[in-house]
Scaffold this active site. Structure first.
Site, PDB file in Angstrom:
ATOM      1  N   LYS A 216      -7.639  -6.918  -7.859  1.00 55.59           N
ATOM      2  CA  LYS A 216      -7.771  -7.175  -6.436  1.00 55.59           C
ATOM      3  C   LYS A 216      -9.225  -7.341  -6.044  1.00 55.59           C
ATOM      4  CE  LYS A 216      -6.560  -7.607  -2.162  1.00 55.59           C
ATOM      5  NZ  LYS A 216      -5.688  -6.935  -1.225  1.00 55.59           N
TER       6      LYS A 216
ATOM      7  N   ALA B 213      -6.393  -0.291  10.750  1.00 55.75           N
ATOM      8  CA  ALA B 213      -5.627  -1.528  10.614  1.00 55.75           C
ATOM      9  C   ALA B 213      -4.513  -1.323   9.611  1.00 55.75           C
ATOM     10  CB  ALA B 213      -6.552  -2.642  10.131  1.00 55.75           C
TER      11      ALA B 213
ATOM     12  N   LEU C 198      -5.081  -6.105   9.370  1.00 58.03           N
ATOM     13  CA  LEU C 198      -6.055  -7.071   8.875  1.00 58.03           C
ATOM     14  C   LEU C 198      -5.465  -7.834   7.692  1.00 58.03           C
ATOM     15  CD1 LEU C 198      -9.384  -5.041   9.041  1.00 58.03           C
ATOM     16  CD2 LEU C 198      -8.743  -7.020  10.440  1.00 58.03           C
TER      17      LEU C 198
ATOM     18  N   HIS D   8       0.850  -1.194   0.000  1.00 61.66           N
ATOM     19  CA  HIS D   8       0.000   0.000   0.000  1.00 61.66           C
ATOM     20  C   HIS D   8       0.882   1.240   0.000  1.00 61.66           C
ATOM     21  CE1 HIS D   8      -3.693  -2.260   0.954  1.00 61.66           C
ATOM     22  NE2 HIS D   8      -2.855  -3.057   1.580  1.00 61.66           N
TER      23      HIS D   8
ATOM     24  N   HIS E 217      -0.381   4.202   8.069  1.00 63.76           N
ATOM     25  CA  HIS E 217      -1.424   5.095   8.580  1.00 63.76           C
ATOM     26  C   HIS E 217      -0.726   6.102   9.479  1.00 63.76           C
ATOM     27  CE1 HIS E 217      -5.065   2.930   7.322  1.00 63.76           C
ATOM     28  NE2 HIS E 217      -4.458   1.812   7.658  1.00 63.76           N
TER      29      HIS E 217
ATOM     30  N   ASN F 152      -6.681   0.294  -3.173  1.00 66.88           N
ATOM     31  CA  ASN F 152      -7.748   0.773  -2.272  1.00 66.88           C
ATOM     32  C   ASN F 152      -7.545   2.218  -1.820  1.00 66.88           C
ATOM     33  OD1 ASN F 152      -5.556  -0.176  -0.747  1.00 66.88           O
ATOM     34  ND2 ASN F 152      -6.827  -0.612   1.036  1.00 66.88           N
TER      35      ASN F 152
ATOM     36  N   ARG G 115      -0.694   4.412  -0.748  1.00 65.81           N
ATOM     37  CA  ARG G 115      -1.591   5.563  -0.575  1.00 65.81           C
ATOM     38  C   ARG G 115      -1.360   6.568  -1.703  1.00 65.81           C
ATOM     39  NH1 ARG G 115      -3.908   1.950   2.668  1.00 65.81           N
ATOM     40  NH2 ARG G 115      -3.029   1.833   4.754  1.00 65.81           N
TER      41      ARG G 115
HETATM   42 ZN   LIG Z   1      -3.230  -5.073   2.093  1.00 74.93          ZN
END
Ligand SMILES: [Zn+2]
Length: 350
Positions: A101, A265, A221, A17, A253, A43, A19
């Site tokens: 995904k 998470a 997660l 990830h 995060h 995501n 971002r």
């Molecule tokens: Zn992931």
């Protein structure tokens, strides 16, 4: 001073990830310094659902890359119930998109747009099977009556296995597996089934998360499971079995969003992952399998060549000190703390 040196092909990260915006700029160098390629998770808010979204995101990643870094982002699309199979096929054939995904709706950070009704994506999965485009699955059910620690095992039985039976040619990666059931299911598959394992799931179990006070920086997660599951993951990762490869799931995060009443998470581990992995593989007496896990099995699954350059992992008596966090304009992002001293460092080929 004693020195151990292990030369391996430059590793790749098959689940990452990054971002966007300031966060992207702040975290990307930790990956691009250490890895040749990474599968970039889609995501974002809003998610990366079309080829046009993926192209824009790829360009923003490339623009954020520090000079001198040699890194290729491998883009993915976020499967929704309205994904267009033709757009997808075109994006795959042009090389823009490497995988798709699947998030069950509500499974993790920014997964509200995920799939609720699997019948609605049957046409897209059919097309992916035809063209050999891998489906990456976040393998957890999200039904409220299933306990969070059982969600992976239930997903395998009630969602993943039926999908694989319906589309036997579909290439599937079980992302960030966390259980013995996940390991066993991956082992039961043929060469069109792979599984990624994160660095942190090889190191922490649910006691580390919960005993003696809650540790928000160990919350991710799928959530860390019992010790027997961590041991099963270690055995799989260090076995050399080509179906298992590294996907850090490094997921930054801001601290302020983890240290609060409803914390996010995700564990940020891109910066020290290779040092931590060398420690783990040495503990398991399996340093000779680290290259397979981090640098060879992933590209083989995706039908790509391994990276052409090498990195050296070097261990001395001197402790390697990583910063506890990395700064971003909005605040710090805490780096994964493995709970042991690190003596392995990464030296890039000059
Ligand atoms: Zn992931």
């Amino acid at each position: 001073m004693t020195e151990t040196r292990l030369t391996i092909r430059r590793p790749d990260d098959w689940h990452l990830h990054l971002r966007d915006g300031d966060m992207l700029k702040s975290v990307l160098p930790s990956t691009s310094a250490n890895f040749g390629r990474a599968i970039i998770m889609p995501n974002l808010v809003p998610p990366v659902v079309t080829s046009q979204d993926a192209e824009g995101y790829r360009d923003r990643i490339l623009a954020a890359m520090p000079e001198g870094h040699d890194f290729t982002p491998l883009m993915t699309l976020y499967l929704t119930e309205t994904t267009d199979a033709d757009d997808l096929e075109q994006a795959a054939k042009s090389g823009l998109v490497t995988a798709v995904k699947l998030y069950p709706a509500g499974a993790t950070t920014n997964s509200q747009s995920g799939v609720r009704d699997f019948d609605k994506v049957a046409g897209v999965l059919e097309r992916m099977a035809e063209i050999g485009l891998p489906l990456l699955v976040h393998g957890e059910v999200t039904t409220p009556d299933v306990d969070i620690f059982d969600r992976e095992a239930v997903f395998i039985e009630t969602v993943l296995d039926p999908i694989r039976r319906k589309f036997p040619k579909l290439k599937v990666v079980m992302e960030h597996i966390t259980t013995e059931e996940g390991v066993n299911y991956a082992r039961s598959g043929g060469d069109n089934l792979g599984a990624t394992i994160t660095t942190h799931h090889l190191i922490i179990n649910r006691n580390d998360l919960l005993v003696g006070g809650i540790k928000p920086h160990f919350y991710c997660l799928p959530v860390a499971k019992r010790e027997k599951h961590r041991l099963a993951l270690r055995a799989a990762a260090t076995s050399g079995d080509a179906r298992f490869f590294l996907g850090t799931d490094s997921a930054p995060h801001l601290d302020q969003n983890k240290l609060c009443e409803c914390g996010c998470a995700g564990i940020f581990s891109a910066l020290n992952t290779m040092s931590c992995l060398a420690h783990v593989f040495e503990e398991e007496g399996a340093l000779d399998k680290l290259e397979a896990f981090a640098s060879l099995n992933g590209p083989a699954f995706y039908g790509m060549a391994p990276n052409t350059t090498n990195v050296d992992l070097v261990k001395t008596d001197e402790k390697v000190v990583y910063p506890p966090n990395i700064p971003t304009p909005e605040g710090p992002v805490t780096l994964f703390n493995p709970g042991f001293d690190i003596f392995w460092k990464v030296e890039n080929e000059k």
